[in-house]
Design a protein around this motif. Structure first.
Motif, PDB file in Angstrom:
ATOM      1  N   GLY A 171       0.333  -2.701  -3.152  1.00 54.99           N
ATOM      2  CA  GLY A 171      -0.272  -2.355  -4.431  1.00 54.99           C
ATOM      3  C   GLY A 171      -1.609  -1.663  -4.249  1.00 54.99           C
ATOM      4  N   SER A 172      -2.245  -1.345  -5.367  1.00 54.24           N
ATOM      5  CA  SER A 172      -3.499  -0.593  -5.322  1.00 54.24           C
ATOM      6  C   SER A 172      -4.625  -1.388  -4.665  1.00 54.24           C
ATOM      7  CB  SER A 172      -3.904  -0.145  -6.725  1.00 54.24           C
ATOM      8  OG  SER A 172      -4.041  -1.259  -7.580  1.00 54.24           O
ATOM      9  N   MET A 173      -4.686  -2.695  -4.892  1.00 54.44           N
ATOM     10  CA  MET A 173      -5.733  -3.503  -4.256  1.00 54.44           C
ATOM     11  C   MET A 173      -5.523  -3.546  -2.742  1.00 54.44           C
ATOM     12  SD  MET A 173      -7.043  -7.362  -4.998  1.00 54.44           S
ATOM     13  CE  MET A 173      -5.854  -8.267  -4.017  1.00 54.44           C
ATOM     14  N   GLU A 174      -4.270  -3.685  -2.336  1.00 53.49           N
ATOM     15  CA  GLU A 174      -3.971  -3.703  -0.906  1.00 53.49           C
ATOM     16  C   GLU A 174      -4.279  -2.350  -0.271  1.00 53.49           C
ATOM     17  OE1 GLU A 174      -0.332  -6.903  -0.948  1.00 53.49           O
ATOM     18  OE2 GLU A 174      -0.026  -4.908  -1.821  1.00 53.49           O
ATOM     19  N   LEU A 175      -3.994  -1.280  -0.982  1.00 45.97           N
ATOM     20  CA  LEU A 175      -4.298   0.055  -0.473  1.00 45.97           C
ATOM     21  C   LEU A 175      -5.805   0.242  -0.317  1.00 45.97           C
ATOM     22  CD1 LEU A 175      -3.560   2.882   0.424  1.00 45.97           C
ATOM     23  CD2 LEU A 175      -3.378   3.524  -2.005  1.00 45.97           C
ATOM     24  N   ALA A 176      -6.567  -0.182  -1.302  1.00 39.99           N
ATOM     25  CA  ALA A 176      -8.027  -0.071  -1.212  1.00 39.99           C
ATOM     26  C   ALA A 176      -8.549  -0.856  -0.003  1.00 39.99           C
ATOM     27  CB  ALA A 176      -8.678  -0.572  -2.496  1.00 39.99           C
ATOM     28  N   TRP A 177      -7.992  -2.041   0.223  1.00 40.73           N
ATOM     29  CA  TRP A 177      -8.376  -2.871   1.370  1.00 40.73           C
ATOM     30  C   TRP A 177      -8.067  -2.131   2.680  1.00 40.73           C
ATOM     31  CZ3 TRP A 177     -10.980  -7.013   2.881  1.00 40.73           C
ATOM     32  CH2 TRP A 177     -10.628  -7.683   4.038  1.00 40.73           C
ATOM     33  N   ALA A 195       1.567   4.331   3.947  1.00 44.95           N
ATOM     34  CA  ALA A 195       0.142   4.208   4.271  1.00 44.95           C
ATOM     35  C   ALA A 195      -0.118   4.658   5.698  1.00 44.95           C
ATOM     36  CB  ALA A 195      -0.327   2.773   4.065  1.00 44.95           C
ATOM     37  N   LEU A 196       0.740   4.256   6.610  1.00 48.19           N
ATOM     38  CA  LEU A 196       0.570   4.641   8.006  1.00 48.19           C
ATOM     39  C   LEU A 196       0.599   6.156   8.161  1.00 48.19           C
ATOM     40  CD1 LEU A 196       0.275   3.828  10.949  1.00 48.19           C
ATOM     41  CD2 LEU A 196       2.771   3.652  11.059  1.00 48.19           C
ATOM     42  N   ALA A 197       1.546   6.812   7.525  1.00 44.79           N
ATOM     43  CA  ALA A 197       1.649   8.269   7.623  1.00 44.79           C
ATOM     44  C   ALA A 197       0.404   8.955   7.058  1.00 44.79           C
ATOM     45  CB  ALA A 197       2.904   8.752   6.894  1.00 44.79           C
ATOM     46  N   VAL A 198      -0.072   8.498   5.908  1.00 52.47           N
ATOM     47  CA  VAL A 198      -1.250   9.102   5.283  1.00 52.47           C
ATOM     48  C   VAL A 198      -2.495   8.870   6.146  1.00 52.47           C
ATOM     49  CG1 VAL A 198      -2.825   8.920   3.302  1.00 52.47           C
ATOM     50  CG2 VAL A 198      -0.359   9.084   2.936  1.00 52.47           C
ATOM     51  N   PHE A 199      -2.671   7.650   6.633  1.00 48.95           N
ATOM     52  CA  PHE A 199      -3.855   7.351   7.451  1.00 48.95           C
ATOM     53  C   PHE A 199      -3.835   8.119   8.766  1.00 48.95           C
ATOM     54  CE2 PHE A 199      -4.053   2.944   5.312  1.00 48.95           C
ATOM     55  CZ  PHE A 199      -4.819   3.454   4.279  1.00 48.95           C
ATOM     56  N   GLN A 200      -2.684   8.184   9.421  1.00 48.48           N
ATOM     57  CA  GLN A 200      -2.610   8.923  10.681  1.00 48.48           C
ATOM     58  C   GLN A 200      -2.946  10.395  10.482  1.00 48.48           C
ATOM     59  OE1 GLN A 200       1.305   7.852  12.143  1.00 48.48           O
ATOM     60  NE2 GLN A 200       0.433   6.360  13.542  1.00 48.48           N
ATOM     61  N   THR A 201      -2.433  10.973   9.400  1.00 48.01           N
ATOM     62  CA  THR A 201      -2.739  12.367   9.096  1.00 48.01           C
ATOM     63  C   THR A 201      -4.232  12.552   8.820  1.00 48.01           C
ATOM     64  OG1 THR A 201      -0.531  12.769   8.221  1.00 48.01           O
ATOM     65  CG2 THR A 201      -2.263  14.290   7.520  1.00 48.01           C
ATOM     66  N   ASP A 241      -6.062  12.475  -4.380  1.00 50.41           N
ATOM     67  CA  ASP A 241      -5.267  11.694  -5.333  1.00 50.41           C
ATOM     68  C   ASP A 241      -3.785  11.781  -4.991  1.00 50.41           C
ATOM     69  OD1 ASP A 241      -7.535  10.918  -6.709  1.00 50.41           O
ATOM     70  OD2 ASP A 241      -7.319  12.459  -8.265  1.00 50.41           O
ATOM     71  N   ASP A 242      -3.334  12.945  -4.547  1.00 53.62           N
ATOM     72  CA  ASP A 242      -1.928  13.113  -4.170  1.00 53.62           C
ATOM     73  C   ASP A 242      -1.569  12.235  -2.977  1.00 53.62           C
ATOM     74  OD1 ASP A 242      -1.402  14.929  -6.190  1.00 53.62           O
ATOM     75  OD2 ASP A 242      -1.724  16.688  -4.918  1.00 53.62           O
ATOM     76  N   GLN A 243      -2.438  12.189  -1.979  1.00 57.68           N
ATOM     77  CA  GLN A 243      -2.180  11.335  -0.818  1.00 57.68           C
ATOM     78  C   GLN A 243      -2.100   9.872  -1.239  1.00 57.68           C
ATOM     79  OE1 GLN A 243      -5.531  12.876   1.474  1.00 57.68           O
ATOM     80  NE2 GLN A 243      -4.123  13.257   3.178  1.00 57.68           N
ATOM     81  N   LEU A 244      -3.043   9.443  -2.043  1.00 57.11           N
ATOM     82  CA  LEU A 244      -3.061   8.047  -2.487  1.00 57.11           C
ATOM     83  C   LEU A 244      -1.830   7.713  -3.324  1.00 57.11           C
ATOM     84  CD1 LEU A 244      -6.848   7.733  -3.364  1.00 57.11           C
ATOM     85  CD2 LEU A 244      -5.663   6.703  -1.410  1.00 57.11           C
ATOM     86  N   ALA A 245      -1.399   8.645  -4.149  1.00 54.95           N
ATOM     87  CA  ALA A 245      -0.233   8.415  -5.003  1.00 54.95           C
ATOM     88  C   ALA A 245       1.052   8.285  -4.188  1.00 54.95           C
ATOM     89  CB  ALA A 245      -0.101   9.543  -6.022  1.00 54.95           C
ATOM     90  N   ARG A 246       1.083   8.901  -3.007  1.00 55.84           N
ATOM     91  CA  ARG A 246       2.276   8.823  -2.158  1.00 55.84           C
ATOM     92  C   ARG A 246       2.413   7.475  -1.459  1.00 55.84           C
ATOM     93  NH1 ARG A 246       0.841  14.113   0.050  1.00 55.84           N
ATOM     94  NH2 ARG A 246       0.273  13.015   1.941  1.00 55.84           N
ATOM     95  N   VAL A 247       1.357   6.679  -1.460  1.00 55.04           N
ATOM     96  CA  VAL A 247       1.391   5.415  -0.724  1.00 55.04           C
ATOM     97  C   VAL A 247       1.974   4.314  -1.600  1.00 55.04           C
ATOM     98  CG1 VAL A 247       0.026   3.675   0.462  1.00 55.04           C
ATOM     99  CG2 VAL A 247      -0.584   6.084   0.686  1.00 55.04           C
ATOM    100  N   ARG A 248       3.177   3.923  -1.238  1.00 51.44           N
ATOM    101  CA  ARG A 248       3.849   2.820  -1.934  1.00 51.44           C
ATOM    102  C   ARG A 248       4.278   1.722  -0.970  1.00 51.44           C
ATOM    103  NH1 ARG A 248       5.366   7.328  -4.973  1.00 51.44           N
ATOM    104  NH2 ARG A 248       5.038   7.068  -7.187  1.00 51.44           N
ATOM    105  N   THR A 249       4.382   2.089   0.313  1.00 56.06           N
ATOM    106  CA  THR A 249       4.838   1.139   1.327  1.00 56.06           C
ATOM    107  C   THR A 249       3.881   1.171   2.526  1.00 56.06           C
ATOM    108  OG1 THR A 249       6.199   2.731   2.523  1.00 56.06           O
ATOM    109  CG2 THR A 249       7.258   1.559   0.683  1.00 56.06           C
ATOM    110  N   VAL A 250       4.069   0.226   3.421  1.00 56.27           N
ATOM    111  CA  VAL A 250       3.271   0.189   4.649  1.00 56.27           C
ATOM    112  C   VAL A 250       3.488   1.474   5.451  1.00 56.27           C
ATOM    113  CG1 VAL A 250       2.926  -1.030   6.831  1.00 56.27           C
ATOM    114  CG2 VAL A 250       3.259  -2.333   4.720  1.00 56.27           C
ATOM    115  N   ASP A 251       4.733   1.920   5.542  1.00 49.67           N
ATOM    116  CA  ASP A 251       5.013   3.143   6.292  1.00 49.67           C
ATOM    117  C   ASP A 251       4.369   4.375   5.647  1.00 49.67           C
ATOM    118  OD1 ASP A 251       6.419   1.830   8.305  1.00 49.67           O
ATOM    119  OD2 ASP A 251       8.343   2.071   7.288  1.00 49.67           O
TER     120      ASP A 251
END
Length: 80
Positions: free
Chosen positions: A31-37, A66-72, A54-64
């Motif tokens: 969720g959004s709180m977990e993503l912020a953390w 998040a991993l792809a967005v953070f690595q990029t 905002d587009d990158q953040l909106a794409r994050v729905r799962t752990v995977d």
């Protein structure tokens, strides 16, 4: 750190377990709180400000996701 970041899925799961006080077999969706953390902890770990759109953040729905967005973001920051 130059090049590919050493951030892995297990790292994100461990970070989420700290927040939620749940075991590392937590649900795939975040969720959004977990993503912020996660953003906060990744920024601390790599001593970088992640400029996520905002587009990158909106794409994050799962752990995977998040991993792809953070690595990029980390690779882009290291190259820039």
């Amino acid at each position: 750190m130059a090049g590919q970041p050493d951030l892995g899925r297990a790292d994100l799961v461990a970070m989420l377990a700290q927040l939620t006080d749940r075991p590392t077999d937590l649900p795939e969706r975040i969720g959004s709180m977990e993503l912020a953390w996660l953003v906060h902890l990744v920024e601390q770990r790599y001593d970088r400000q992640l400029d996520l759109t905002d587009d990158q953040l909106a794409r994050v729905r799962t752990v995977d996701d998040a991993l792809a967005v953070f690595q990029t973001a980390l690779t882009t920051a290291a190259d820039g």
